[in-house]
Design an enzyme around this catalytic site. Sequence first.
Site, PDB file in Angstrom:
ATOM      1  N   GLU A 116      66.407  65.759  49.836  1.00 57.03           N
ATOM      2  CA  GLU A 116      65.423  64.686  50.033  1.00 57.03           C
ATOM      3  C   GLU A 116      64.217  64.839  49.111  1.00 57.03           C
ATOM      4  O   GLU A 116      63.155  64.272  49.375  1.00 57.03           O
ATOM      5  CB  GLU A 116      64.962  64.639  51.501  1.00 57.03           C
ATOM      6  N   HIS A 141      63.946  65.591  62.514  1.00 56.20           N
ATOM      7  CA  HIS A 141      64.764  64.720  63.365  1.00 56.20           C
ATOM      8  C   HIS A 141      64.338  64.898  64.829  1.00 56.20           C
ATOM      9  O   HIS A 141      65.120  65.405  65.641  1.00 56.20           O
ATOM     10  CB  HIS A 141      66.250  65.081  63.227  1.00 56.20           C
ATOM     11  N   GLU A 169      45.672  59.300  73.501  1.00 53.88           N
ATOM     12  CA  GLU A 169      45.150  59.758  72.213  1.00 53.88           C
ATOM     13  C   GLU A 169      45.910  59.239  70.988  1.00 53.88           C
ATOM     14  O   GLU A 169      45.475  59.465  69.859  1.00 53.88           O
ATOM     15  CB  GLU A 169      45.088  61.286  72.198  1.00 53.88           C
ATOM     16  N   HIS A 210      67.543  58.002  61.893  1.00 48.61           N
ATOM     17  CA  HIS A 210      67.689  59.264  61.156  1.00 48.61           C
ATOM     18  C   HIS A 210      66.582  60.258  61.548  1.00 48.61           C
ATOM     19  O   HIS A 210      66.880  61.378  61.949  1.00 48.61           O
ATOM     20  CB  HIS A 210      67.665  58.986  59.642  1.00 48.61           C
TER      21      HIS A 210
END
Length: 271
Positions: A116, A141, A169, A210
């Site tokens: 990636e 993930h 928050e 994903h």
Amino acid sequence: MKDILKAPFVEEMKKMTANMYRLGWDERNGGNISWMLNEDEVAEYLDIHSIIRTIPIGFEAKALAGKIFIVTGTGKYFKNVMDDPETNLGIFKIADDGCTAELLWGYKDGGKFTSELPAHLMSHMARLSVDLDNRVVMHTHPTYTLAMNYVHELDEKKFTHTLWEMCTECIVVFPDGVGVLPWMLCGTNSIGEATAEKMKEFRLVIWGMHGIYGAGKTLDETFGLIETVEKAAQIYMLTAHLPRINTIKDSEMKELAEYFGVNYRKDFLNL
Ligand code: 13P
Ligand code: ZN
């Protein structure tokens, strides 16, 4: 030269990957982290002119030429970084051509950076164009965030709004909201370009079905962003099938954002 295995940036990567693995977010080789290091700090541990090997990066990252990164290896398991950082991590400099990684340390078994890398380096470039202090890009993930992808519309406004409603928050931690990409083929330059485009606007980007990308100044800050989304997604998944009796109102979210002085996505509220 100091011992690289004791460098704070290696130590932090070890602790962060172990923590994320224990949270169940990074099964097998899932997830990857890139962190732009300070050259002077690296030079205390490595001869930054001594290149072990060069690895083509497959796209041009000219704006990052000369920058040094520590990056998790492709196919490597977060759970194994702690015991063998030199195989599971690498430190490289982006060559002057912007297209080559000059390996300074790591990937000891002949491996290389995460598949990636396009999404990481393109996101670094995008974030640096809006925040000069950005140094970290993190992909993981997280379980509930991923679960939520299957039952919630993948629409940026609606997804962000739901997350903001789940914990008081949230709007303060990620007032810029979350960007959302549809399912796309991972590991490609295309998903990298799409992620980077979103990163100009958001520090968090969902990769449909994903996982998630986060960007920030430090490992802690980036992890904290993702952790907050994941907590909100967990509350959502624990309550989505039950009748909703109470909710945080949009007027209350506005009150929060104004009280804490954050610049929030006003168009993501329905006021
Ligand atoms: P790498 O093992 O190449 O880092 O890939 C893991 C991943 O999460 C792909 O999206
Ligand atoms: Zn992934």
